[in-house]
Design an enzyme around this catalytic site. Structure first.
Site, short mmCIF file in Angstrom:
data_model
loop_
_atom_site.label_atom_id
_atom_site.label_comp_id
_atom_site.label_asym_id
_atom_site.label_seq_id
_atom_site.Cartn_x
_atom_site.Cartn_y
_atom_site.Cartn_z
N TYR A 115 3.90 -115.84 -98.91
CA TYR A 115 3.76 -117.27 -98.69
C TYR A 115 5.14 -117.91 -98.57
O TYR A 115 5.91 -117.90 -99.54
CB TYR A 115 2.99 -117.86 -99.87
CG TYR A 115 2.75 -119.34 -99.89
CD1 TYR A 115 2.25 -120.01 -98.78
CD2 TYR A 115 2.99 -120.09 -101.05
CE1 TYR A 115 2.01 -121.38 -98.81
CE2 TYR A 115 2.74 -121.45 -101.10
CZ TYR A 115 2.26 -122.09 -99.98
OH TYR A 115 2.02 -123.44 -100.02
N ASP A 200 -1.06 -114.85 -108.12
CA ASP A 200 -1.52 -116.11 -107.54
C ASP A 200 -2.89 -115.82 -106.91
O ASP A 200 -2.99 -115.12 -105.91
CB ASP A 200 -0.51 -116.55 -106.48
CG ASP A 200 -0.90 -117.86 -105.81
OD1 ASP A 200 -2.08 -118.23 -105.84
OD2 ASP A 200 -0.01 -118.51 -105.22
N ILE A 202 -5.39 -118.10 -105.85
CA ILE A 202 -6.03 -119.34 -105.44
C ILE A 202 -7.09 -119.16 -104.35
O ILE A 202 -7.88 -120.06 -104.11
CB ILE A 202 -5.00 -120.40 -105.00
CG1 ILE A 202 -4.27 -119.97 -103.73
CG2 ILE A 202 -4.01 -120.69 -106.10
CD1 ILE A 202 -3.40 -121.08 -103.16
N LYS A 242 -8.45 -124.58 -102.56
CA LYS A 242 -8.85 -123.70 -101.46
C LYS A 242 -10.33 -123.34 -101.54
O LYS A 242 -11.09 -123.55 -100.59
CB LYS A 242 -8.00 -122.43 -101.47
CG LYS A 242 -6.51 -122.66 -101.55
CD LYS A 242 -5.98 -123.54 -100.42
CE LYS A 242 -4.47 -123.70 -100.53
NZ LYS A 242 -3.93 -124.63 -99.54
#
Length: 305
Positions: A115, A200, A202, A242
């Site tokens: 990311y 992470d 999400i 998300k």
């Protein structure tokens, strides 16, 4: 293994002001329900329109959030609301977690491609160095033992102190999920190097086909490592934005097995609070188990289409 910020007690939470807050929260006055409770006289607040938010999070909201996370995993792993820290978005949660773990100039390893906003979110104010774990399209960008060791040696060659490995699972930008084998490699590596693991997660509820998502928490439990040092070095970041399509309500969270991380991050969360109104609204919206199950199922179907 934590940052100097996390090891200091300079927040002032042990001052009479904050001690009074804690006692008030245990026994708040209510004219009908609790007339002998404590009246909060230490806060300049007009309650006619909106209440001041509780900076460690509304209990009802935190309870709903851990239920959501467990259901996303098919209840294969349970989550404790006492280990949850709420922040205004995943960006704030990620940065706060790094503040708790790393010093300026410490390094984190992360698989490529990654990311791109990590370069801003984690390097700008904290000063963390990001060292790529080079993954190849030839094997579907899987993380291998060789790639981990090469990244670690690269960091050492630059005289960097490696504090941990950061992954996004499911991957942003690839959309792939990590296999049991990859997660086991990461866990073995973290144990050997005595470093942190941050996942992470999400996008964990936005899936439409197998192989399904496996949380790093679940992978560590499967290895029966809950009573080892690694358990306190495993942390996850999650957000509702998300999976539930509500980025206008920035809700991020840190989940950590490290009591000191939870305590420090909770204190730091006062710089990025989620309003009480947002917490109350979303706790009501997400409190229905049937709604959550139907929504996540339909979300997966629409992503597949």
């Amino acid at each position: 293994m934590l940052s100097s910020k996390a090891m200091l007690d300079g927040h002032g939470e042990e001052s009479p002001y904050f001690l009074g807050w804690k006692e008030y929260e245990k026994n708040p006055y209510d004219g009908v329900e609790n007339p002998t409770g404590i009246i909060q006289m230490g806060l300049a607040e007009n309650q006619d329109l909106a209440l001041f938010q509780v900076y460690h999070g509304l209990p009802a909201f935190k309870n709903v959030l851990v239920e959501v996370r467990a259901e996303i995993r098919g209840n294969k792993a349970s989550f404790d609301p006492r280990k949850l820290v709420l922040m205004a978005g995943a960006t704030a949660a990620s940065e706060t977690l790094m503040f708790c773990i790393a010093e300026h100039g410490d390094a984190f390893l992360l698989p490529t491609p990654y990311y791109p906003r990590y370069d801003r979110d984690l390097k700008w104010r904290i000063g963390v160095e990001l060292v790529p774990i080079h993954c190849s399209s030839s094997n579907g960008f899987k993380v291998t033992k060789l790639a981990l060791e090469e990244a670690y040696e690269q960091a050492k060659n630059f005289s960097l102190n490696v504090k941990g490995v950061l992954i996004s699972n499911p991957s942003n930008p690839l959309g792939t999920t990590m296999s049991h084998v990859e997660l086991d490699e990461l866990i073995t590596f973290a144990v050997a190097k005595k470093i942190h693991l941050i996942s992470d997660e999400i996008f964990s509820g936005t899936l439409f086909e197998n192989p399904s998502f496996i949380s790093i928490i679940e992978a560590v439990i499967n290895r029966k490592l809950e009573k080892t040092d690694l358990w306190s070095r495993v942390h996850t970041v999650y957000s509702l934005s998300k999976d539930f399509g509500i980025s206008g309500f920035p809700v991020g969270m840190i989940y950590s097995n490290n009591e000191r991380v939870v305590s420090t991050a909770t204190k730091m969360s006062s710089y990025g609070l989620i309003s009480s109104q947002t917490q109350y609204l979303l706790s009501k919206l997400l409190s229905g188990k049937e709604f959550r199950e139907n929504y996540l199922k339909e979300n997966g179907n629409r992503v597949k289409e």
